[in-house]
Design an enzyme around this catalytic site. Sequence first.
Site, PDB file in Angstrom:
ATOM      1  N   ASP A   1     -54.304   1.454   7.259  1.00  0.00           N
ATOM      2  CA  ASP A   1     -53.164   0.986   6.481  1.00  0.00           C
ATOM      3  C   ASP A   1     -53.441  -0.373   5.834  1.00  0.00           C
ATOM      4  O   ASP A   1     -54.091  -1.237   6.417  1.00  0.00           O
ATOM      5  CB  ASP A   1     -51.946   0.869   7.410  1.00  0.00           C
TER       6      ASP A   1
ATOM      7  N   GLU B   1     -56.241   3.068   2.721  1.00  0.00           N
ATOM      8  CA  GLU B   1     -55.148   2.871   1.775  1.00  0.00           C
ATOM      9  C   GLU B   1     -55.413   1.511   1.111  1.00  0.00           C
ATOM     10  O   GLU B   1     -55.062   0.471   1.638  1.00  0.00           O
ATOM     11  CB  GLU B   1     -53.788   2.855   2.482  1.00  0.00           C
TER      12      GLU B   1
END
Length: 636
Positions: free
Chosen positions: A315, A368
């Site tokens: 993330d 990401e």
Amino acid sequence: MAEVITHSLFSEFDIDLFKSGKHYRLYEKFGSHPLTLNKVKGTYFAVWAPGAKQVSVIGDFNFWKDGELQLNVRWDGSGIWEGFIPEVEKGNLYKYKIHSNHNKIITEKADPYARRCEHPPNTASVVWEDDYKWKDKSWLQKRKKNNSLQAPYSVYEVHLSSWKKKTEENRSLSYGELATDLVSYVKEMGFTHVEFMPIMEYPYDPSWGYQITGYFAPTSRFGYPDEFKFLVDKLHENDIGVILDWVPSHFPEDSHGLGYFDGTHLYEHPDPKRGYHPDWKSLIFNYSRNEVRAFLISNALYWLEQFHIDGLRVDAVASILYLDYSREEGEWEPNEYGENKNLEAISFLEELNKEVYASFPDVQTIAEESTAYSGVSKPVFLGGLGFGMKWMMGWMHDTLQYFAKEPIYRKHHQNNITFSLTYTFTENFMLPLSHDEVVYGKHSILGRMPGDQWQRFANLRLLYAYMFTHPGTKLLFQGCEFGQSEEWNFQKSLDWHLLEYDSHKGMQELIKALNEFYRSEPALYEKQFVPEGFEWIDYSDAENSVISFIRKGNEPKDNLIIVCNLTPIPRENYKIGLPEGGKLEEIFNSNEKKFYGTGDYKNAAKIITNKAWHSRKYSIEIDIPPLAMLAFKYSD
């Protein structure tokens, strides 16, 4: 109550590795470990608290009394406190009471390495172990092939709390119930993988799991750790891979968490310009500290080893890479070269990926990463960060922006739909339509589509069909597969009742068909990350808003011809150029009646003519339905 008995699981070599940041199995040493010492059953505890002058274990076994069960500090400068406490057993609750050498601060902390936590809002750690017997040997033997970059990779992103609820009991499904309901659904839909939004223990539901306090514990909201293993096992039994969202970018300031752990900035960077995230009001790991790097890399390997996880989606990588991420001038300081890159964080990500792929060469790490940082999915030895894949945020942004426009205006924005192909092979890109695109007033994906009801669904079918034929792997958030009408609400179940309507049922049938199409056509995956797998036929017909291209497999016989009509006007006798003659057969049509399309404008098998078009020797005329994707294949 028994006293703490001197005992250690650490060797001198362990300590050397820990201090140098090279111990990647710290979960075998730190935390609470039930064991028998000199025929006495109890639990060994170990915690890192170099700023402490006293560390006690408090719990339901000693009425949470401070100072009674004091751990012993090692005299090797490691900052580790440890000891064996008789009679403490699996299921007991505990925390660490830490008296700091710094300003007489006293903290009460959950165990950073706890394998189970209390159900929030309670915050204690739980002594835990399990002897789960895995049954996924068959999956693990073929995982290398199924996880390959040359394999179909279609991901269903799931938020466990809101995927489906027991409405009569006002609760989410348990891990055990998900092992039945979710597994059968994902298999029916044809996805190759599921991705779980963070399942590590987190205190605050509205964070969706991205503010973690229990990095080694599956959240107790849905059951025990071994029940989560059972869910993973069932997914593997059905040939479905499991990806976990993993959050090494930040952590919350909750008093029982990692922040200010021993009265000092232990896990977080001490400089607020580097240790505090203004957007998320959270703390940022100190990537320059060896022990913190070892903690994070050990955590990544823990999930891969102990829970048989097949991939980690990392993330907020951009926030890790850049010192000035979401900061104004004066709120950050450049690195030693006067640049905005966080050099320690970059070396951490490189080290993470090298160790993950060295230990588990058949898994994938997926970044990401929302900027144009170069080489995210390039190997470290070639100067990259070493991820297996990267989310293609540019494609997502441009494509959603394009499809939100009324079709009459699309001819002026042809570049939005074609631009991604100018850079799509610079990284191993995954095309994401994730949870981030259906919250905070952005509307659902269906809610962005223009026109009347039929056009909105036709637009959405076309968007998904274009996505599945575009180079790269795929990710779709829960609810998108049947055209959820409302924005995602983490507190509610998906609107499963919508499947009573033909429009939504048709959308679900389309995703099933696209997943089957993707898995069955080698041209869509064998060369999905290399330019040899794609060739434009024509991207310049902005007036008609039609694009056409070729997807190529290892064998020429597998090549596909893809044509998309991006307006609600059917295009009859539309001419496209082809590289060779023969016979062309329509094998996919997003306008099928079973998809809630009209069923019109189908193409029978056609003989290719030797009339030149689009700078090619051959051509063919086809009928293209409104707002539809057609796929053709050469046939005998």
